[in-house]
Design an enzyme around this catalytic site. Structure first.
Site, PDB file in Angstrom:
ATOM      1  N   LYS A  70       0.742  -1.434  -0.208  1.00  0.00           N
ATOM      2  CA  LYS A  70       0.012   0.065  -0.010  1.00  0.00           C
ATOM      3  C   LYS A  70       1.015   1.260  -0.028  1.00  0.00           C
ATOM      4  O   LYS A  70       0.809   2.402  -0.875  1.00  0.00           O
ATOM      5  CB  LYS A  70      -0.980   0.021   1.261  1.00  0.00           C
ATOM      6  CG  LYS A  70      -1.789   1.313   1.353  1.00  0.00           C
ATOM      7  CD  LYS A  70      -2.729   0.806   2.485  1.00  0.00           C
ATOM      8  CE  LYS A  70      -3.624   2.104   2.778  1.00  0.00           C
ATOM      9  NZ  LYS A  70      -4.311   1.956   3.865  1.00  0.00           N
ATOM     10  N   GLU A 107      10.486  -4.769   4.117  1.00  0.00           N
ATOM     11  CA  GLU A 107      10.515  -6.227   4.111  1.00  0.00           C
ATOM     12  C   GLU A 107      10.358  -6.302   2.427  1.00  0.00           C
ATOM     13  O   GLU A 107      10.838  -6.882   1.786  1.00  0.00           O
ATOM     14  CB  GLU A 107       9.400  -7.087   4.668  1.00  0.00           C
ATOM     15  CG  GLU A 107       9.894  -7.254   6.274  1.00  0.00           C
ATOM     16  CD  GLU A 107       9.272  -6.068   7.051  1.00  0.00           C
ATOM     17  OE1 GLU A 107       9.008  -4.881   6.404  1.00  0.00           O
ATOM     18  OE2 GLU A 107       9.458  -6.265   8.358  1.00  0.00           O
ATOM     19  N   GLY A 146      -4.726  -1.801   5.121  1.00  0.00           N
ATOM     20  CA  GLY A 146      -3.708  -2.935   4.442  1.00  0.00           C
ATOM     21  C   GLY A 146      -4.624  -4.515   4.915  1.00  0.00           C
ATOM     22  O   GLY A 146      -4.749  -5.319   4.115  1.00  0.00           O
ATOM     23  N   ARG A 147      -4.987  -4.626   6.182  1.00  0.00           N
ATOM     24  CA  ARG A 147      -5.463  -5.834   6.742  1.00  0.00           C
ATOM     25  C   ARG A 147      -7.012  -6.079   6.330  1.00  0.00           C
ATOM     26  O   ARG A 147      -7.461  -7.255   6.700  1.00  0.00           O
ATOM     27  CB  ARG A 147      -5.457  -6.028   8.219  1.00  0.00           C
ATOM     28  CG  ARG A 147      -6.098  -4.859   8.940  1.00  0.00           C
ATOM     29  CD  ARG A 147      -5.611  -4.858  10.310  1.00  0.00           C
ATOM     30  NE  ARG A 147      -6.140  -3.366  11.308  1.00  0.00           N
ATOM     31  CZ  ARG A 147      -5.352  -2.607  11.332  1.00  0.00           C
ATOM     32  NH1 ARG A 147      -4.458  -2.380  10.713  1.00  0.00           N
ATOM     33  NH2 ARG A 147      -5.879  -1.712  12.152  1.00  0.00           N
ATOM     34  N   GLU A 149      -4.255  -6.607  15.184  1.00  0.00           N
ATOM     35  CA  GLU A 149      -3.794  -5.245  14.712  1.00  0.00           C
ATOM     36  C   GLU A 149      -4.796  -4.153  14.895  1.00  0.00           C
ATOM     37  O   GLU A 149      -4.550  -3.221  15.249  1.00  0.00           O
ATOM     38  CB  GLU A 149      -3.341  -5.492  13.279  1.00  0.00           C
ATOM     39  CG  GLU A 149      -2.406  -4.076  12.931  1.00  0.00           C
ATOM     40  CD  GLU A 149      -1.667  -4.466  11.479  1.00  0.00           C
ATOM     41  OE1 GLU A 149      -0.503  -5.121  11.605  1.00  0.00           O
ATOM     42  OE2 GLU A 149      -2.087  -3.902  10.492  1.00  0.00           O
ATOM     43  N   HIS A 200      -5.316 -33.114  17.962  1.00  0.00           N
ATOM     44  CA  HIS A 200      -4.019 -33.834  18.374  1.00  0.00           C
ATOM     45  C   HIS A 200      -2.805 -33.056  18.973  1.00  0.00           C
ATOM     46  O   HIS A 200      -1.791 -33.671  19.006  1.00  0.00           O
ATOM     47  CB  HIS A 200      -3.658 -34.752  17.324  1.00  0.00           C
ATOM     48  CG  HIS A 200      -4.744 -35.755  16.880  1.00  0.00           C
ATOM     49  ND1 HIS A 200      -4.584 -37.178  17.788  1.00  0.00           N
ATOM     50  CD2 HIS A 200      -5.544 -35.838  16.124  1.00  0.00           C
ATOM     51  CE1 HIS A 200      -5.609 -37.712  17.297  1.00  0.00           C
ATOM     52  NE2 HIS A 200      -6.413 -37.100  16.369  1.00  0.00           N
ATOM     53  N   LYS A 245       8.884  -0.552  12.876  1.00  0.00           N
ATOM     54  CA  LYS A 245       9.598  -0.325  11.823  1.00  0.00           C
ATOM     55  C   LYS A 245      10.869   0.571  11.999  1.00  0.00           C
ATOM     56  O   LYS A 245      11.925   0.425  11.567  1.00  0.00           O
ATOM     57  CB  LYS A 245       8.579   0.232  10.902  1.00  0.00           C
ATOM     58  CG  LYS A 245       7.550  -0.756  10.216  1.00  0.00           C
ATOM     59  CD  LYS A 245       6.631  -0.013   9.237  1.00  0.00           C
ATOM     60  CE  LYS A 245       5.503  -0.802   8.704  1.00  0.00           C
ATOM     61  NZ  LYS A 245       4.420  -0.190   7.776  1.00  0.00           N
TER      62      LYS A 245
HETATM   63  O1  F6P Z   1       2.101  -4.455   9.654  1.00  0.00           O
HETATM   64  C1  F6P Z   1       1.888  -3.020   9.818  1.00  0.00           C
HETATM   65  C2  F6P Z   1       1.399  -2.637   8.262  1.00  0.00           C
HETATM   66  O2  F6P Z   1       1.267  -1.276   8.210  1.00  0.00           O
HETATM   67  C3  F6P Z   1      -0.036  -3.436   7.968  1.00  0.00           C
HETATM   68  O3  F6P Z   1      -0.763  -2.858   8.250  1.00  0.00           O
HETATM   69  C4  F6P Z   1       0.236  -3.614   6.505  1.00  0.00           C
HETATM   70  O4  F6P Z   1      -0.701  -4.609   6.097  1.00  0.00           O
HETATM   71  C5  F6P Z   1       1.743  -4.097   6.332  1.00  0.00           C
HETATM   72  O5  F6P Z   1       2.185  -3.133   7.177  1.00  0.00           O
HETATM   73  C6  F6P Z   1       2.387  -3.698   4.826  1.00  0.00           C
HETATM   74  O6  F6P Z   1       2.094  -2.620   4.527  1.00  0.00           O
HETATM   75  P1  F6P Z   1       2.239  -2.269   3.034  1.00  0.00           P
HETATM   76  O7  F6P Z   1       1.057  -2.848   2.136  1.00  0.00           O
HETATM   77  O8  F6P Z   1       2.182  -0.513   3.011  1.00  0.00           O
HETATM   78  O9  F6P Z   1       3.540  -2.828   2.519  1.00  0.00           O
END
Ligand code: F6P
Length: 545
Positions: free
Chosen positions: A209, A215, A269-270, A355, A386, A514
């Site tokens: 987003k 990452e 995002g979620r 979150e 199990h 972050k």
């Molecule tokens: O984990 C924090 C967060 O901001 C989430 O809310 C989001 O889904 C994720 O990082 C990834 O963010 P982006 O889509 O901006 O890379």
């Protein structure tokens, strides 16, 4: 207009629920069934192909009446109107929360800043359809003229968990494309994924987003480098697509404007799998199935928006969670789907639920003095049985459970499905009824055990029971029923957040993480280690040695 802003503990319903809890906390669910012939029907909701049976809970009519009163006292209907109406209910980020607009009917109107966003959503859906159709049909080819065989989704959090969970859940509906997910900034995993891939036939979708997530950008750059070992810069336009709100950063990466899918800041995002973030889902199962997923979600949206609270599945399930979290002191809740297809469901729910509602400051900015966000976990049954069911049956903790099962399997193997579902039904029954000392005694005596041995073994074999469960029984796992199920949990999160008087749609806690990692990376890569506590300094020194 702002959300209602009411301290739940100051409501009349909350006070009465606390008293009611004290009076009923010893009540055995089994006896409630013996006393009420219609209990199962009274505490069930039938909707579309869903039967939601919440009768195996520590509740009676009074409990439900008080919980519903609580929902009214915090003005839940008003809040739902603001949520669907595009008001800036994500107040701390100044944004509306409109993942529901992503699955609105094409003819619906949802206004944000004077614009009907459904028109824009429809346009992007057309773009997703055209793109995914051409990849699936083989019309769109890689730079050496071969059709695509593999897709790699590069994203994390909401840009990974939703698409990964749904792609796995809808495996039955899948076409020939193999979909891979790279999320963790773990170079070993990236290499494991790349190892089996042919760069000539692989499509990469970068989903972020913000397009600033460390990452995702690290993984995307590593993968781009790997790709360029056998291709040239201009081929990036053919093999890379991106989903983001950040157009500038995407073009810096070299992605062709025709392969860019927009997102909007009113989609968290979620909650974004319904947008172009779900492009790997549409690639895996085709646009028609993706659209059916959206349609199923929309049907649950309509139910949630229009149904009275007492027959409203997300409202009722949220109220039950509040009952256990805030009155019974339950710390966690478990979700057990009885299908391997939903193996990523609880990982997905963990982000959505924790979150969103892992907050300790109320909407007035004050620290709350009551429990908020529940901890959710789970694994598919029967594997879960199990693994950790022992603790649910005989441990010291109260763990309300939600069981999700399907009447029919997808391949039609009745023998297996009957066994699977026999476990499904037997577990909720056993969790409620337990096994009394009397029953254990009879069982052991029937095995001709001596009186002395029976007495010794007896306490260990008693199950106290009275463990609450909800059962969601659905006809089949289809794109539409899955869409409804996910939407159900999204709205449950919303209702809980409203009742707890917290902001469910920001995530400042993750933002801190972050920043921290950024400084620590400088310490790892630089000559000097900056100021840390003794433990962290020792660990960093050892890592660098
Ligand atoms: O984990 C924090 C967060 O901001 C989430 O809310 C989001 O889904 C994720 O990082 C990834 O963010 P982006 O889509 O901006 O890379």
């Amino acid at each position: 207009m702002l959300l209602p802003n009411i301290d739940p503990t100051k409501t009349e319903a909350w006070k009465q629920l606390a008293e009611h809890y004290n009076l009923t906390k010893e009540t055995q669910m089994g006896s409630l069934f013996s006393d009420g012939a219609t209990r199962a029907v009274d505490f069930s909701i039938v909707w579309n192909d869903f039967l939601v049976d919440y009768s195996k809970n520590r509740i009676d009519q009074k409990t439900i009446q008080l919980l519903l009163q609580l929902a009214e006292e915090v003005n839940i209907k008003d809040a739902i109107g603001k949520y669907f109406g595009g008001h800036e209910i994500n107040q701390t980020e100044g944004r509306a929360v409109l993942h529901t607009a992503l699955r609105a009917k094409a003819s619906d109107t949802v206004m944000v800043d004077g614009e009907n966003v459904v028109l824009e959503v429809n346009k992007v859906k057309e773009q997703i359809k055209a793109f995914t159709d051409s990849v699936i049909s083989g019309e769109r080819k890689g730079h050496t003229g071969k059709p695509f065989t593999d897709v790699v989704n590069i994203g994390i959090g909401g840009s990974d968990l939703g698409p990964a969970m749904v792609t796995e859940a809808l495996k039955f509906y899948k076409n020939h494309l193999n979909i891979h997910f790279v999320s963790n900034v773990d170079g070993d995993h990236v290499q494991e994924v790349l190892r089996d891939l042919d760069p000539e036939t692989t499509l990469f979708v970068i989903v972020s987003k913000t397009f600033t997530t460390q990452e995702t950008l690290s993984n995307a750059n590593t993968i781009k480098k790997w790709f360029l070992e056998s291709a040239s810069e201009k081929d990036i336009a053919t093999h890379f697509a991106a989903v983001s709100t950040n157009a500038d950063k995407i073009s810096e990466f070299g992605i062709s404007a025709t392969n860019v899918f927009p997102m909007w800041d009113w989609v968290g995002g979620r909650f974004s799998l319904w947008s172009a973030v779900g492009i790997s889902i549409a690639l895996a199962v085709g646009f028609e199935n993706f659209n059916a997923l959206l349609k199923g979600a929309n049907e649950m949206d309509e139910h949630f928006k229009n149904e009275d609270n007492d027959k409203n599945i997300p409202v009722v399930l949220a109220l039950l969670s509040i009952w256990y979290n805030n009155f019974h002191g339950a710390e966690t809740e478990v979700v057990i789907p009885y299908t391997q297809y939903l193996s990523r469901f609880s990982a997905y729910l963990q982000q959505g639920i924790m979150e969103s509602n892992g907050k300790s400051v109320d909407r007035n900015g004050n620290r709350v003095d009551y429990q908020t966000g529940s901890i959710v976990w789970g694994e598919p049954g029967t594997n879960a049985q199990h693994a950790f069911f022992q603790l649910i049956h005989q441990g010291t903790k109260l763990i309300p459970a939600t069981f999700i099962g399907f009447k029919r399997s997808l391949y039609g193997n009745t023998d297996h499905h009957n066994k699977l579902m026999a476990n499904f039904f037997a577990q909720t029954e056993a969790l409620m009824n337990g096994k009394s000392a009397e029953e254990v005694k009879t069982e052991l005596e029937e095995k001709n055990m001596s009186k002395e041995d029976v007495q010794k073994l007896l306490p260990f074999k008693v199950f106290e029971g009275n463990n609450p469960t909800n059962t969601i029984l659905i006809d089949r796992l289809t794109p539409a029923s899955l869409g409804s199920l996910i939407s159900l949990f999204e709205h449950k999160i919303f209702v809980e957040g409203i009742i707890w008087n917290i902001f469910s749609y920001d995530q400042w806690g993750v933002e801190l993480g972050k920043k921290l990692a950024g400084q620590t990376l400088k310490d790892i890569e630089g000559a000097e280690i900056s100021q840390h506590d003794g433990s962290t300094t020792q660990l960093l020194e050892s890592f660098k040695s």
